[in-house]
Write an enzyme that holds these catalytic residues in place. Structure first.
Site, short mmCIF file in Angstrom:
data_model
loop_
_atom_site.label_atom_id
_atom_site.label_comp_id
_atom_site.label_asym_id
_atom_site.label_seq_id
_atom_site.Cartn_x
_atom_site.Cartn_y
_atom_site.Cartn_z
N CYS A 1 0.95 -1.19 0.02
CA CYS A 1 0.01 -0.08 -0.19
C CYS A 1 0.84 1.31 0.00
O CYS A 1 0.20 2.42 -0.58
CB CYS A 1 -0.90 -0.05 1.12
N HIS B 1 -1.69 6.49 4.38
CA HIS B 1 -0.29 6.57 4.51
C HIS B 1 0.28 7.75 3.86
O HIS B 1 -0.11 8.41 2.64
CB HIS B 1 0.33 5.44 3.67
#
Length: 336
Positions: A128, A241
């Site tokens: 990810c 993130h």
């Protein structure tokens, strides 16, 4: 082809978003099946106004000619997905297990769609935090070869699954109340803390997450010699993130030109205004629930005449996982 779409892990954190996206994006198929472990098998999912019963997944669950989108733990993928291939299914896998398998393609549709179309094995979604990194590097490579990368990631607790999110919420409440809390997803408290370890440590002092960042980036960009170093940190952020990235390119790229390259790349949005009083840059709170990779703080690296530094944020559950998987499925259907 692919008359039936089967979602494995449909009740998990990423699986739920895959189901949501298939409906939101009006995925061009009519037949769907939803599978999960025994723990949630029998539960109900409403999809396109119809109620489905979640089936328990097992080695015999798969059928020839169907499109399987799987979001499971690595060990489950390792056990089940070879059975799907053997049955004649086309498999998109969100686990880490097959990413570096030479028979699997590691795919970001905006970056290497041909790899997906040419592969007869499993189509793996990258880590990810790798997806936003590689998309920005690919954007820059339209102007000049990227020779070296140093990246630090600041990864949200949602990347550790539903329990990671539960740990942050419950741990924060406990810390504010002066109480103890037994964390399940993390080895150290995540509330009001930053943990410079994601995954296990390897012999060279890097963690497994950091080595994924290096190896997967090289594989996607077909550059085994790319010089790249990563530090991955878990931070007390619910979702999205963030990454601080510094690159050295073969030829210098001015920050203004870099912003143009980022803005022109599909799936990347530039948010960059350093004007005093109206500062704008990507932040997790603003980017959560969105599918793009957001880039800002683009500036010259003062330590290198061919260096460039920038900041990017991406929803790790969407573009970092579910959206990328659905985009791969759309790519397959579009190309027959």
């Amino acid at each position: 082809m692919y008359d039936t779409v089967t979602i494995v892990g449909a009740t998990g954190a990423v699986g739920r978003i895959i189901v949501q996206l298939l409906e939101e994006r009006n995925f061009p198929r009519e037949n769907f099946r939803f599978l999960a472990s025994a723990r949630t098998a029998g539960s109900k999912i409403t999809f396109r106004g119809k109620e489905y019963t979640v089936e328990e997944v097992g080695p015999e669950s798969f059928r020839a000619g169907e499109l399987v989108i799987a979001s499971t733990p690595d060990e489950v993928a390792a056990e089940l997905l070879p059975h799907a291939l053997k049955a004649g299914s086309r498999v998109i896998d969100e686990s880490a297990h097959f990413r570096m398998d030479p028979t699997a393609a590691l795919v970001i549709p905006e970056v290497n769609p041909d790899a997906a179309l040419a592969c007869e094995g499993i189509l793996a979604g990258p880590n990810c935090s790798v997806i936003p990194l590689v998309m920005t590097l690919k954007a820059l490579e339209a102007e000049s070869e990227v020779e070296r990368v140093v990246v630090s990631t600041y990864q949200a607790v949602s990347g550790a699954g539903l329990q990671g999110s539960a740990d942050l919420e419950a741990g924060t409440r406990a810390a504010l109340a002066g109480e103890s809390y037994d964390y399940e997803a993390f080895t150290s408290p995540i509330a009001f803390n930053a943990i410079p370890q994601i995954g296990s440590f390897k012999d060279d002092g890097y963690t497994s997450e950091e080595l994924k960042t290096v190896n997967e980036t090289r594989k996607i960009l077909c550059d085994d010699a790319m010089r790249l170093s990563a530090t991955c940190v878990r931070v007390p952020v619910g979702n999205c993130h963030s990454e601080s990235i510094t690159v050295e390119t073969a030829e210098p790229i001015a920050p203004t030109r870099a912003k143009e390259l980022f803005a022109a790349f599909p799936g990347v949005t530039v948010v960059d205004d350093t004007t005093k009083g109206s500062e704008k840059y990507p932040m997790p709170l603003d980017c959560s629930g969105k599918d793009d990779v957001f880039v800002g703080r683009v500036r010259k690296d003062l330590s290198h005449d061919r260096g460039l530094s920038y900041w990017c944020v991406s929803d790790n559950l969407r573009k970092g996982a579910a959206t990328n998987a659905v985009q791969i499925a759309e790519l397959l259907v579009k190309n027959g």
